[in-house]
Structures are given as structure tokens and as C-alpha cells.
Design an enzyme around this catalytic site. Sequence first.
Site: not given
Ligand SMILES: [Zn+2]
Length: 465
Positions: A65, A68, A89, A128, A214, A217, A243, A246, A280, A331
Site C-alpha cells: 500500500h 502508507q 488503522r 484502495y 479488501h 469484512r 486480506h 489478519e 496474511h 505492506d
Molecule cells: Zn495490506
Amino acid sequence: MRTLGSRLTTVRCATALTASGWQNNCVVEFDASGRIQSVRQDTASAVDLCLDGVVIAGIPNLHSHAHQKAIAGLTEHRVSGQDDFWGWRELMYRTNAMLDPQQLQVIARYLYIDMLQKGYTSVAEFHYLHHQPDGTPYFDRSEMSARLLGAASEAGIAITLLPVLYCRGGFRDEPVQHAQRRFSNSPDDYLKLLEGCHSLCAQDPDRSLGFAAHSLRAVSPKDICAVIEDAGELLDNAPVHIHVAEQMREVNDCLAVNRARPVAWLYDQCEVTDRWCLIHATHVDPDEQVLLAKSGVTVGLCPTTEANLGDGIFPASELMASEGCFGIGSDSQVCTSPAEELRLLEYSQRLSLQRRTVLVPDGAGSNGRALATAAITGGNRAQGEHVCGLQPGARGDLVEIASDHTEFSGRTPDQILDTWIFSGPDNPVQNVVVGGKHVVHDGVHPLMERASASYRQMVETFNLA
Ligand SMILES: [Zn+2]
């Protein structure tokens, strides 16, 4: 002087790890699109580039990502109460809320150049951050995707763009949170985005496209299956990433709503094949381990991020014992070195099992070679590349480790890989070739200085408060 854009025709490697093991004096020949045409022993022919160190195939980064990077190292102060993934997060969302397309490109360009200098040659960008901060799509829905692709082209890293589908805020179909508006799309809007991304990737041999959900969830299995089906040729045999499992909270939420653990539930609801890469999969039980190995998926492990976020330890030794497949990813960008990821992966197994040389099969010898080979195979598979390594048909991705480093003195090629991964001298990556293009020269990318100047300027004016 050659520009970054021109592809070499031939490279001579003094020592190279080929499909048939270590070989000396190999000439690797590329075709016009940067694929390897032949690997032959040859001491006489004139070549475009000579590599005197130890050469291995490039290592793919199967989970990134880019945005990040801006908060890597900024989330290490103690907050009151229990600090965990979910607190991290929230901080990450705050940064997300501010980035504009130009800033994303500046971050990604610097980051991708840094990855190349450390030995990654391709990146699967799990992307995303699609919309404007208030959730309104950009006039061109693929604006942010185009910025990532542009950054990859400037850096010269091969990229698999994975536009991420994000539809809901939890397993019970909750609406997305305010901070998740930039990510969310209906399946129909997502298909429009995918079309835009498809045209941005077509015709460029260093770009490819895949699908990502993603997480369970954020997307129901029903929507995952429907979108893959409706995408048709846009995703013809393309990789599928998600994902999964995780965090224990995700496992418990999934059990509460679906009476199944996330990996088991995913396999129950979707046809999970070797196109899939499960990122993960940290919390799997023995039955789920069997599913991972039998279906031929790649497990995308991101050891430094998983350690940083307190995720847990994936039982990699059991995956290897059942001949499962893994690759590695950067990541959250707390680390951009494949050698460090592989070291932590092996060390986490040693610490939990109280054994040594855990992830090398019996009789295979060098732990470093086994880890690098597994990461090259799994990482390529996760990006839809089924031929990899230094052999005809693979993309021409080469990494040279400087064998004249003092700490490598008197060591065999296997011992040099072991030393690189487990005794880590300063980054010994010397030259890097991606798709036949010479992108890192004597340890330095020619655009690093410019890219880091604009990155520095950007983050100095960037207010995270
Ligand atoms: Zn990730």
C-alpha cells in the site's frame, strides 16, 4: 548514455542462480519486450552489461500500500489503553483523508525506487484510495490508479495493479465509515474503475492488472464472485488477492456472523484456485492449512508489518511441510528490504518452534537460497507470472549481490545468500535489471536524488495532526 526506458539485449553474469542451479559465465538474452529469450554459457560474445557479483532473479513484492509509506515510523508512540491494529488503522485513515493524486505519485515514486535499490523488481499494489477525500469519484475514476502506474513507470519497477473492491463496513453489511468513503465502490462503479485501469495497463509489458477484494469484512463473498464473473475479459485469468484472517477480532466477528472462520468461510463461498493470493492468513487452524495447500493459493506474508501491527505468527513451517506456496510483501512499508522480510519470517518460526533452519526442506541445503527461491516463485505466481527465475519466458528481472563485499569474502554463492539474509551487511544489492532495463547502477537508482528531494519537500509540508 542509456535512458531508463531502453531495454538491454544481453547481460553476462559471472555467477547466476539459474533453473538448473548456480552457473558461471551465463549470458542472459532478452527479447524486445524484456522477457528472457535464452540463458547460455558463453565467455566470448560482446554484451550490453557485465555483472561480476552473484545474480539471482528479482524478488517480487506481492503486497504494497504505497500511501502508507507516509506514516511508517510515525505510529510508535504509546497511547493510553491497549494499542493494537485498530488504533494504528485510525491513524492511517487520518493520513488517507488528506493525500491528493500528486502527493500519492511523489510517495510511490520514492518508495518504488527504494524497493528497487533493495532488490524488489516488481510490486503488486493493493490500491484502495480511489476517490476524493469526501468520497466523490475523481472526474477520471482511475486518476489515483494512474498516479501509481505513473510512479512505477518512472521508477522502472514492474507493477501489478490491484484495484480494491470495498463495499461495506463489516460482516453484517454495515455501511462504510466516514473515513472509508475514499475506498468504497458499488460493484457496478468498481467495474467502471476496472475498465479504466485495464486500458492504462494494456500495451505495457511492465504493467498488469488483477482483482482485489479488501477483505471479507469489506466485501461479501457473493459480491466477490459476481464481480469476477461480470468483469469477464477484463480479468481473464488475472490474479485475485484478498486480506484474510489478519487479526483475531476478524476471526471472531466472522465466527459470530457466519459460524465459520474467515479462511474456511471463503473456501465455502467462493471457488478459490491457484489464481488467488491470500494476504496474511495469519490465524488459520489445521483444517484451513489443508485448504491453503490443496488449492494451490499463494499465501502473501508481510512479516515486518505483521510484527509491527501485532497480528500474530503465521504457521509457515506447516505450509512448507504440505508443499504450500508463499511470497512476501512490504505492506505498510515499515521495511522495504526483501532480505529483512525473509529473515524475520524464518526467525519468527524459530522463536515459536525452538528450532533452526525451519523453512528449508530436508536436503535442500542453504536456507537463504530456499527462502529466496520460494519468494520468487510465490511472488511471481501471485502476479500472474507462471514462468519465473532465470529461464526463457520469464520477465528479465535480475538482482546482483556484490560478492566483493568484505563480509562475503571466501564464501560460496549459497553462503553469500545466507549472509545477505541472516547477517545483513549494509545493502549489498549492486545492479538491478527489470524487464531488461538497467534500473539500479552500482547500488544507486539514477532518479533517487530527485525523487527523494520531492518526497522530502512533500512530507515536510504534510500535516498529520
Ligand atoms: Zn495490506
